[in-house]
Motif scaffolding. Structure first.
Motif, mmCIF file in Angstrom:
data_model
loop_
_atom_site.group_PDB
_atom_site.id
_atom_site.type_symbol
_atom_site.label_atom_id
_atom_site.label_comp_id
_atom_site.label_asym_id
_atom_site.label_seq_id
_atom_site.Cartn_x
_atom_site.Cartn_y
_atom_site.Cartn_z
ATOM 1 N N THR A 76 -52.827 -4.867 7.989
ATOM 2 C CA THR A 76 -51.877 -3.750 7.850
ATOM 3 C C THR A 76 -52.046 -2.763 9.002
ATOM 4 O OG1 THR A 76 -51.969 -3.995 5.433
ATOM 5 C CG2 THR A 76 -51.046 -1.956 6.287
ATOM 6 N N LYS A 77 -53.291 -2.514 9.404
ATOM 7 C CA LYS A 77 -53.526 -1.626 10.555
ATOM 8 C C LYS A 77 -52.903 -2.212 11.816
ATOM 9 C CE LYS A 77 -57.774 0.807 9.218
ATOM 10 N NZ LYS A 77 -59.199 1.071 9.548
ATOM 11 N N THR A 78 -53.054 -3.511 11.984
ATOM 12 C CA THR A 78 -52.496 -4.156 13.176
ATOM 13 C C THR A 78 -50.982 -3.985 13.223
ATOM 14 O OG1 THR A 78 -54.286 -5.794 13.206
ATOM 15 C CG2 THR A 78 -52.278 -6.345 14.415
ATOM 16 N N GLU A 79 -50.335 -4.194 12.074
ATOM 17 C CA GLU A 79 -48.882 -4.012 12.029
ATOM 18 C C GLU A 79 -48.516 -2.549 12.267
ATOM 19 O OE1 GLU A 79 -44.960 -4.660 9.148
ATOM 20 O OE2 GLU A 79 -46.901 -5.544 8.596
ATOM 21 N N ALA A 80 -49.310 -1.642 11.684
ATOM 22 C CA ALA A 80 -49.031 -0.213 11.842
ATOM 23 C C ALA A 80 -49.162 0.211 13.301
ATOM 24 C CB ALA A 80 -49.981 0.598 10.970
ATOM 25 N N TYR A 81 -50.164 -0.324 14.007
ATOM 26 C CA TYR A 81 -50.334 0.011 15.429
ATOM 27 C C TYR A 81 -49.106 -0.427 16.225
ATOM 28 C CZ TYR A 81 -55.337 0.813 14.532
ATOM 29 O OH TYR A 81 -56.542 1.278 14.072
ATOM 30 N N GLY A 82 -48.552 -1.604 15.875
ATOM 31 C CA GLY A 82 -47.349 -2.077 16.569
ATOM 32 C C GLY A 82 -46.162 -1.161 16.292
ATOM 33 N N LEU A 83 -46.002 -0.760 15.030
ATOM 34 C CA LEU A 83 -44.921 0.171 14.690
ATOM 35 C C LEU A 83 -45.115 1.510 15.391
ATOM 36 C CD1 LEU A 83 -44.686 -0.453 10.819
ATOM 37 C CD2 LEU A 83 -43.107 -1.271 12.580
ATOM 38 N N LEU A 84 -46.370 1.941 15.481
ATOM 39 C CA LEU A 84 -46.684 3.211 16.132
ATOM 40 C C LEU A 84 -46.328 3.174 17.611
ATOM 41 C CD1 LEU A 84 -48.013 6.016 15.989
ATOM 42 C CD2 LEU A 84 -50.211 4.889 16.402
ATOM 43 N N ASN A 85 -46.677 2.093 18.270
ATOM 44 C CA ASN A 85 -46.382 1.975 19.695
ATOM 45 C C ASN A 85 -44.877 2.018 19.947
ATOM 46 O OD1 ASN A 85 -47.290 1.298 22.531
ATOM 47 N ND2 ASN A 85 -45.965 -0.468 22.136
ATOM 48 N N ALA A 86 -44.125 1.321 19.088
ATOM 49 C CA ALA A 86 -42.667 1.334 19.227
ATOM 50 C C ALA A 86 -42.111 2.725 18.959
ATOM 51 C CB ALA A 86 -42.045 0.319 18.276
ATOM 52 N N ALA A 87 -42.706 3.422 17.996
ATOM 53 C CA ALA A 87 -42.213 4.752 17.613
ATOM 54 C C ALA A 87 -42.378 5.765 18.739
ATOM 55 C CB ALA A 87 -42.945 5.238 16.380
ATOM 56 N N THR A 128 -52.055 8.314 21.736
ATOM 57 C CA THR A 128 -52.131 7.057 20.987
ATOM 58 C C THR A 128 -53.405 6.982 20.168
ATOM 59 O OG1 THR A 128 -50.816 5.909 22.660
ATOM 60 C CG2 THR A 128 -52.134 4.546 21.179
ATOM 61 N N SER A 129 -54.522 7.397 20.772
ATOM 62 C CA SER A 129 -55.808 7.368 20.068
ATOM 63 C C SER A 129 -55.781 8.269 18.841
ATOM 64 C CB SER A 129 -56.932 7.803 21.016
ATOM 65 O OG SER A 129 -58.162 7.858 20.342
ATOM 66 N N MET A 130 -55.202 9.458 18.997
ATOM 67 C CA MET A 130 -55.119 10.391 17.881
ATOM 68 C C MET A 130 -54.278 9.808 16.749
ATOM 69 S SD MET A 130 -52.773 12.628 16.275
ATOM 70 C CE MET A 130 -51.553 13.001 17.548
ATOM 71 N N LEU A 131 -53.133 9.228 17.094
ATOM 72 C CA LEU A 131 -52.233 8.695 16.080
ATOM 73 C C LEU A 131 -52.825 7.474 15.376
ATOM 74 C CD1 LEU A 131 -48.867 9.077 18.025
ATOM 75 C CD2 LEU A 131 -49.616 10.411 16.048
ATOM 76 N N GLN A 132 -53.532 6.631 16.134
ATOM 77 C CA GLN A 132 -54.183 5.485 15.502
ATOM 78 C C GLN A 132 -55.265 5.946 14.537
ATOM 79 O OE1 GLN A 132 -55.543 2.826 18.593
ATOM 80 N NE2 GLN A 132 -53.528 1.894 18.854
ATOM 81 N N SER A 133 -55.924 7.032 14.888
ATOM 82 C CA SER A 133 -56.941 7.591 13.990
ATOM 83 C C SER A 133 -56.301 8.059 12.690
ATOM 84 C CB SER A 133 -57.655 8.761 14.679
ATOM 85 O OG SER A 133 -58.574 9.370 13.801
ATOM 86 N N ARG A 134 -55.105 8.644 12.778
ATOM 87 C CA ARG A 134 -54.391 9.076 11.575
ATOM 88 C C ARG A 134 -54.006 7.860 10.714
ATOM 89 N NH1 ARG A 134 -52.218 14.507 11.864
ATOM 90 N NH2 ARG A 134 -53.591 15.612 13.318
ATOM 91 N N VAL A 135 -53.587 6.791 11.375
ATOM 92 C CA VAL A 135 -53.259 5.556 10.652
ATOM 93 C C VAL A 135 -54.497 5.031 9.932
ATOM 94 C CG1 VAL A 135 -52.663 3.115 10.940
ATOM 95 C CG2 VAL A 135 -51.329 4.865 12.127
ATOM 96 N N ASP A 136 -55.619 5.009 10.646
ATOM 97 C CA ASP A 136 -56.868 4.512 10.056
ATOM 98 C C ASP A 136 -57.245 5.321 8.815
ATOM 99 O OD1 ASP A 136 -56.978 2.703 12.096
ATOM 100 O OD2 ASP A 136 -58.533 3.743 13.243
ATOM 101 N N THR A 137 -57.145 6.636 8.920
ATOM 102 C CA THR A 137 -57.505 7.507 7.795
ATOM 103 C C THR A 137 -56.600 7.241 6.597
ATOM 104 O OG1 THR A 137 -58.332 9.250 9.265
ATOM 105 C CG2 THR A 137 -57.709 9.906 7.034
ATOM 106 N N PHE A 138 -55.311 7.111 6.851
ATOM 107 C CA PHE A 138 -54.361 6.871 5.766
ATOM 108 C C PHE A 138 -54.655 5.545 5.062
ATOM 109 C CE2 PHE A 138 -50.509 4.844 4.170
ATOM 110 C CZ PHE A 138 -50.020 5.824 3.319
ATOM 111 N N LEU A 139 -54.884 4.490 5.836
ATOM 112 C CA LEU A 139 -55.102 3.173 5.238
ATOM 113 C C LEU A 139 -56.483 3.061 4.597
ATOM 114 C CD1 LEU A 139 -53.309 0.883 7.848
ATOM 115 C CD2 LEU A 139 -52.479 1.660 5.625
ATOM 116 N N ASP A 140 -57.457 3.765 5.134
ATOM 117 C CA ASP A 140 -58.772 3.814 4.474
ATOM 118 C C ASP A 140 -58.632 4.450 3.088
ATOM 119 O OD1 ASP A 140 -59.979 2.657 6.646
ATOM 120 O OD2 ASP A 140 -60.849 4.514 7.437
ATOM 121 N N THR A 141 -57.847 5.525 3.029
ATOM 122 C CA THR A 141 -57.600 6.194 1.745
ATOM 123 C C THR A 141 -56.837 5.276 0.801
ATOM 124 O OG1 THR A 141 -57.563 8.359 2.826
ATOM 125 C CG2 THR A 141 -56.543 8.205 0.654
#
Length: 580
Positions: free
Chosen positions: A455-466, A427-440
């Motif tokens: 947007t990060k908050t919503e992405a984390y929720g989608l990630l957890n479900a995924a 989970t930590s690794m994937l959230q880091s990927r989300v952070d990098t993408f949205l920072d870009t």
């Protein structure tokens, strides 16, 4: 970090997608989304009518056709490898008019069989890399085999390999109109900046150069014709268009050279570059740093005072008008430098200077500038996109094959249980990927800074479900995907040309900014990248095909929808590279 600003441009804008990125209505690419081809390339591809490098009028261009053209265009290299013959002897034989069979010293049937095997092996590699689907590779083999046999039997030469993308002569003319002051400085002996300043003061280029109108026009036309003739020679401009392009170009250059106060056109690329410039100079951290310097204040003290709710003018001990004036002068110096370099038109420069003055006045008067996070809203499209490659990311991190992971998903296993990686670590690794993408996304202007955290908050929720739900499939909106790819064409070009590691986000961003700067001065995307249009096109299509084929493998996209998406993207990018 670049912040997207609402005050950037006063012109009418086209919001081309849910990502929120705004582009000029006259955009050469975003506006084409509604007019791209509706023809659907079947899952196996439609390459049967493609010749070895020729592009017929109206013919659909796809990665498959380009791949075949590229391979057949290097038939001499493949033949030499098949024969294992001496390079110099082989090339000398071809130069003397020998056929491929004669130069290779193989009989035709043996050479054809070897070439077929080599082609099949290369297509298998394309499938393994995800650039082609298995049906597409099979269709290409069926198309390529008779073409190989025909070229071996009837003769092959590099001269017959015509470029797929045909250049629009108007694009070459436009490039010379954009750099007319640079071109005029050569025969006149007057510096480009001096000529630009004279034009800005209302003089014509003829008056500013001190040359006879006909002599200057002839010199400018000669430079244009060199490029037009070179385009014909390298096969990117049809020879039957040369005469008209030369005539149109000579007329356009004559008019431009004799027009008092001539100003180069504000192109979509130039406008994008101006937006990025303004976003950088008006970033709160940049404004605060400059204000501290102007006031002679310690930056830490300024930050503390801002946190306490004071305004910059109060902290600086200056009137709002004085501080705004000095900050505006500093920003204008930077913008003027870009104009002198030919990266901005006078019209755009004036607009940017006015917008920056308005924004700086508000910033100087704002209490706690940069310390208060504005309430933003999530961008659902970018939240979904940020986790779109979750399966590939997990496979890469866990050191397993993507196909194996997809197989476990098909068996009903959730992603969190499909590898031996600890769930918390995963989970930590994937959230880091989300952070990098949205920072870009914020850096590139696709997402506002205010909207990043929601947007990060919503992405984390989608990630957890995924990763916790069974039968995960990435969401895929083909229209949104096409819009995003076309809107981000410069960023994608920087990405496919980047040789550094995939983690070099900053390096890629710098490359993207550099490309846009070159294009703002009148160059095309392919000129900015430094390769021919066909080579850039195939790189862009390969990059996109790999992603689209991944969506099909994930079950997020049907073969039919994927084929249409590939063709629509290829058609739009081909048009862009032909006309920009």
């Amino acid at each position: 970090m670049r912040k997207q600003l609402a005050v950037l441009m006063g012109a009418a804008l086209l919001v081309a997608g849910a990502s929120g990125t705004a582009f000029p209505v006259k955009s050469a690419y975003a506006a084409e989304i509604g007019t791209t081809t509706t023809s659907v390339e079947g899952s196996a591809g439609t390459t049967a009518d493609t010749q070895s490098g020729a592009s017929t009028a109206g013919a659909a261009v796809s990665y498959n056709t380009l791949l075949l053209n590229n391979w057949l265009g290097k038939l001499d290299i493949h033949t030499q490898a098949a024969a294992g013959t001496n390079s110099e002897d082989f090339q000398n034989a071809l130069a003397s008019g020998a056929t491929l069979t004669t130069a290779s010293k193989l009989n035709p049937s043996d050479l054809i069989d070897k070439l077929k095997t080599m082609f099949a092996e290369d297509m298998a590699g394309e499938v393994q890399s995800g650039n082609l689907s298995a049906p597409e590779a099979a269709a290409l083999e069926e198309t390529a085999y008779p073409r190989i046999a025909d070229l071996v039997s009837s003769g092959w030469s590099t001269d017959s390999q015509t470029a797929v993308i045909q250049t629009n002569g108007a694009a070459i003319i436009h490039s010379h109109l954009s750099t007319i002051a640079d071109d005029a400085s050569l025969p006149s002996g007057i510096g480009t900046i001096e000529l630009r300043k004279a034009l800005r003061s209302g003089k014509s280029l003829v008056d500013a150069s001190g040359m006879d109108a006909s002599a200057l026009s002839d010199a400018l036309t000669a430079l244009l014709n060199q490029d037009l003739e070179a385009a014909v020679k390298n096969g990117t401009l049809p020879s039957d268009q040369l005469e008209k392009a030369e005539k149109d170009g000579a007329s356009a250059l004559w008019d431009a050279a004799n027009t008092p106060g001539y100003d180069s056109a504000t192109t979509p690329w130039m406008e994008q570059y101006g937006q990025r410039l303004l976003a950088d100079v008006l970033d709160p951290s940049s404004i605060v740093q400059k204000a501290a310097t102007i006031a002679g204040k310690d930056i830490d003290d300024v930050h503390s005072a801002l946190l306490a709710g004071q305004s910059l003018s109060t902290i600086a001990g200056m009137s709002e008008a004085d501080l705004t004036s000095q900050l505006t002068a500093d920003v204008n110096d930077a913008l003027e430098h870009e104009w002198e370099a030919g990266n901005l038109s006078v019209q755009l420069l004036t607009k940017l200077e006015q917008n920056s003055a308005d924004a700086l006045q508000k910033a100087v008067d704002q209490n706690g500038l940069g310390t208060q996070t504005a309430a933003g809203t999530s961008n659902p499209a970018l939240a979904a996109e940020s986790i779109r490659s979750v399966v590939e990311n997990i496979a890469d991190y866990a050191g397993v094959a993507v196909s194996d992971l997809r197989g476990k998903l098909a068996d009903g296993q959730p992603l969190v249980n499909a590898t031996s990686v600890d769930p918390a670590e995963l989970t930590s690794m994937l959230q880091s990927r989300v952070d990098t993408f949205l920072d870009t996304a914020v850096q590139n202007g696709w997402l506002t800074q205010e909207d990043e955290q929601p947007t990060k908050t919503e992405a984390y929720g989608l990630l957890n479900a995924a990763i916790t739900n069974s039968n995960y499939k990435a969401t895929m909106d083909t229209k949104q995907y096409l819009t995003d790819r076309l809107n981000r064409i410069v960023d994608d070009a920087a990405d496919v040309m980047e040789t550094k590691s995939a983690d070099s986000a900053d390096a890629t961003q710098t490359k993207s900014d550099d490309l846009l700067k070159i294009m703002a001065s009148g160059k095309s995307l392919q000129q900015a990248v430094g390769i021919d249009a066909d080579s850039l096109l195939i790189k862009l299509l390969r990059h996109t095909n790999e992603e689209i084929n991944g969506f099909v493998a994930d079950g997020s996209l049907s073969e039919q929808d994927a084929a249409k998406l590939k063709q629509d993207y290829a058609s739009a990018v081909t048009k862009l590279l032909s006309n920009n």
